[in-house]
Scaffold this motif. Structure first.
Motif, PDB file in Angstrom:
ATOM      1  N   LYS A  23       0.855  -1.179   0.000  1.00  0.00           N
ATOM      2  CA  LYS A  23       0.000   0.000   0.000  1.00  0.00           C
ATOM      3  C   LYS A  23       0.894   1.234   0.000  1.00  0.00           C
ATOM      4  O   LYS A  23       1.945   1.242   0.641  1.00  0.00           O
ATOM      5  CB  LYS A  23      -0.871  -0.023   1.268  1.00  0.00           C
ATOM      6  CG  LYS A  23      -1.899   1.059   1.351  1.00  0.00           C
ATOM      7  CD  LYS A  23      -2.753   0.905   2.601  1.00  0.00           C
ATOM      8  CE  LYS A  23      -3.751   2.050   2.658  1.00  0.00           C
ATOM      9  NZ  LYS A  23      -4.368   2.170   3.969  1.00  0.00           N
ATOM     10  N   VAL A  24       0.479   2.275  -0.732  1.00  0.00           N
ATOM     11  CA  VAL A  24       1.242   3.520  -0.745  1.00  0.00           C
ATOM     12  C   VAL A  24       0.885   4.284   0.535  1.00  0.00           C
ATOM     13  O   VAL A  24      -0.228   4.776   0.692  1.00  0.00           O
ATOM     14  CB  VAL A  24       0.949   4.366  -2.000  1.00  0.00           C
ATOM     15  CG1 VAL A  24       1.771   5.644  -1.975  1.00  0.00           C
ATOM     16  CG2 VAL A  24       1.240   3.564  -3.266  1.00  0.00           C
ATOM     17  N   THR A  25       1.852   4.332   1.448  1.00  0.00           N
ATOM     18  CA  THR A  25       1.666   4.950   2.761  1.00  0.00           C
ATOM     19  C   THR A  25       2.567   6.177   2.884  1.00  0.00           C
ATOM     20  O   THR A  25       3.456   6.387   2.040  1.00  0.00           O
ATOM     21  CB  THR A  25       2.061   3.941   3.859  1.00  0.00           C
ATOM     22  OG1 THR A  25       3.460   3.627   3.683  1.00  0.00           O
ATOM     23  CG2 THR A  25       1.228   2.665   3.798  1.00  0.00           C
ATOM     24  N   PHE A  79       8.340   4.722  -9.458  1.00  0.00           N
ATOM     25  CA  PHE A  79       7.744   3.501  -9.997  1.00  0.00           C
ATOM     26  C   PHE A  79       7.571   2.526  -8.833  1.00  0.00           C
ATOM     27  O   PHE A  79       8.560   2.092  -8.250  1.00  0.00           O
ATOM     28  CB  PHE A  79       8.650   2.874 -11.053  1.00  0.00           C
ATOM     29  CG  PHE A  79       8.955   3.784 -12.213  1.00  0.00           C
ATOM     30  CD1 PHE A  79       8.232   3.695 -13.381  1.00  0.00           C
ATOM     31  CD2 PHE A  79       9.977   4.729 -12.132  1.00  0.00           C
ATOM     32  CE1 PHE A  79       8.508   4.530 -14.457  1.00  0.00           C
ATOM     33  CE2 PHE A  79      10.262   5.563 -13.196  1.00  0.00           C
ATOM     34  CZ  PHE A  79       9.523   5.472 -14.365  1.00  0.00           C
ATOM     35  N   ILE A  80       6.332   2.210  -8.501  1.00  0.00           N
ATOM     36  CA  ILE A  80       6.040   1.269  -7.429  1.00  0.00           C
ATOM     37  C   ILE A  80       5.553  -0.029  -8.066  1.00  0.00           C
ATOM     38  O   ILE A  80       4.690  -0.011  -8.946  1.00  0.00           O
ATOM     39  CB  ILE A  80       4.978   1.842  -6.470  1.00  0.00           C
ATOM     40  CG1 ILE A  80       5.506   3.138  -5.833  1.00  0.00           C
ATOM     41  CG2 ILE A  80       4.591   0.819  -5.404  1.00  0.00           C
ATOM     42  CD1 ILE A  80       4.466   3.910  -5.041  1.00  0.00           C
ATOM     43  N   ASN A  81       6.127  -1.145  -7.626  1.00  0.00           N
ATOM     44  CA  ASN A  81       5.811  -2.477  -8.162  1.00  0.00           C
ATOM     45  C   ASN A  81       5.890  -2.514  -9.696  1.00  0.00           C
ATOM     46  O   ASN A  81       4.993  -3.043 -10.360  1.00  0.00           O
ATOM     47  CB  ASN A  81       4.436  -2.954  -7.688  1.00  0.00           C
ATOM     48  CG  ASN A  81       4.339  -3.055  -6.181  1.00  0.00           C
ATOM     49  OD1 ASN A  81       5.334  -3.247  -5.500  1.00  0.00           O
ATOM     50  ND2 ASN A  81       3.138  -2.916  -5.654  1.00  0.00           N
ATOM     51  N   PRO A  82       6.968  -1.965 -10.274  1.00  0.00           N
ATOM     52  CA  PRO A  82       7.054  -1.945 -11.736  1.00  0.00           C
ATOM     53  C   PRO A  82       7.276  -3.331 -12.309  1.00  0.00           C
ATOM     54  O   PRO A  82       7.923  -4.177 -11.682  1.00  0.00           O
ATOM     55  CB  PRO A  82       8.276  -1.058 -11.997  1.00  0.00           C
ATOM     56  CG  PRO A  82       9.144  -1.305 -10.806  1.00  0.00           C
ATOM     57  CD  PRO A  82       8.182  -1.454  -9.646  1.00  0.00           C
ATOM     58  N   ASP A 120       1.918   4.801  -9.255  1.00  0.00           N
ATOM     59  CA  ASP A 120       2.563   6.053  -8.856  1.00  0.00           C
ATOM     60  C   ASP A 120       2.362   6.250  -7.343  1.00  0.00           C
ATOM     61  O   ASP A 120       1.802   5.386  -6.660  1.00  0.00           O
ATOM     62  CB  ASP A 120       2.042   7.238  -9.675  1.00  0.00           C
ATOM     63  CG  ASP A 120       0.563   7.534  -9.465  1.00  0.00           C
ATOM     64  OD1 ASP A 120      -0.025   7.090  -8.451  1.00  0.00           O
ATOM     65  OD2 ASP A 120      -0.019   8.234 -10.317  1.00  0.00           O
ATOM     66  N   LEU A 121       2.792   7.388  -6.826  1.00  0.00           N
ATOM     67  CA  LEU A 121       2.688   7.647  -5.382  1.00  0.00           C
ATOM     68  C   LEU A 121       1.251   7.837  -4.904  1.00  0.00           C
ATOM     69  O   LEU A 121       1.000   7.883  -3.704  1.00  0.00           O
ATOM     70  CB  LEU A 121       3.533   8.856  -4.989  1.00  0.00           C
ATOM     71  CG  LEU A 121       5.029   8.591  -4.873  1.00  0.00           C
ATOM     72  CD1 LEU A 121       5.798   9.875  -4.620  1.00  0.00           C
ATOM     73  CD2 LEU A 121       5.325   7.562  -3.787  1.00  0.00           C
ATOM     74  N   ASN A 122       0.305   7.941  -5.839  1.00  0.00           N
ATOM     75  CA  ASN A 122      -1.110   8.019  -5.467  1.00  0.00           C
ATOM     76  C   ASN A 122      -1.789   6.653  -5.575  1.00  0.00           C
ATOM     77  O   ASN A 122      -2.998   6.549  -5.393  1.00  0.00           O
ATOM     78  CB  ASN A 122      -1.838   9.040  -6.348  1.00  0.00           C
ATOM     79  CG  ASN A 122      -1.306  10.441  -6.134  1.00  0.00           C
ATOM     80  OD1 ASN A 122      -1.104  10.856  -5.000  1.00  0.00           O
ATOM     81  ND2 ASN A 122      -1.047  11.151  -7.221  1.00  0.00           N
TER      82      ASN A 122
END
Length: 175
Positions: A23-25, A79-82, A120-122
């Motif tokens: 989760k983006v925290t 890049f999150i979980n690319p 992305d960060l959102n």
């Protein structure tokens, strides 16, 4: 924001497979901020979280072009979980370096174009086509998330030579 220590070859953490970001925290956003500060300070154009001993699937990148005065407008990307979801048959060669393998550069052949999916960060999902330096850099950084280093693409002789060089340097640093 804080500059973190970049781990250097032969640190075994560089071979870890990073875990997905659940989760983006606020902690993930802070980690990304620290990664940018660390990357710019190094200086580099890309950084995977594992390079600062955080085994998470998170990459920061800034491929801003420098103008004739040497100035650049930052273009920070997270890049999150690319994941690479498509690769071209066509290959290209770029000289690569790595903040975890300082002052060592070598030409590496990779797919010339890739399609990448990431958050992305959102927490919003994106898909993009990448080519040129962007394609090379995203593949290099995703490799880090999978415990793969750019020297793994070199001939056994070159790879063994660089691994031995960095192992000796690490041993000298401890003594």
């Amino acid at each position: 924001m804080a500059i973190r220590e970049i781990i250097i070859l032969p640190d075994k953490q560089l071979r870890l497979v990073s875990k997905p970001v659940e989760k983006v925290t606020p902690e993930i956003r802070k980690l990304a901020d620290d990664m940018f500060e660390t990357m710019y300070d190094a200086p580099g154009i890309g950084l995977a979280a594992i390079q600062i001993a955080q085994p998470l699937r998170l990459i920061t990148m800034d491929l801003a072009k420098r103008d004739e005065n040497g100035e650049s407008t930052p273009k920070p990307r997270v890049f999150i979980n690319p994941e690479i979801i498509a690769r071209s048959e066509e290959l290209s060669v770029y000289e690569e370096g790595c903040l975890s393998i300082p002052e060592y550069y070598e030409e590496v052949e990779r797919p010339a174009r890739v399609r990448v999916r990431f958050l992305d960060l959102n927490g919003k999902v994106h898909e993009e086509d990448a080519e040129g330096l962007y394609a090379t850099c995203i593949q290099h950084e995703i490799d880090h998330l999978n415990g793969v280093l750019f020297v793994d693409y070199l001939s056994k002789l070159k790879r063994d030579r660089v691994l031995k060089k960095f192992a000796k340097a690490a041993k000298r640093a401890v003594e």
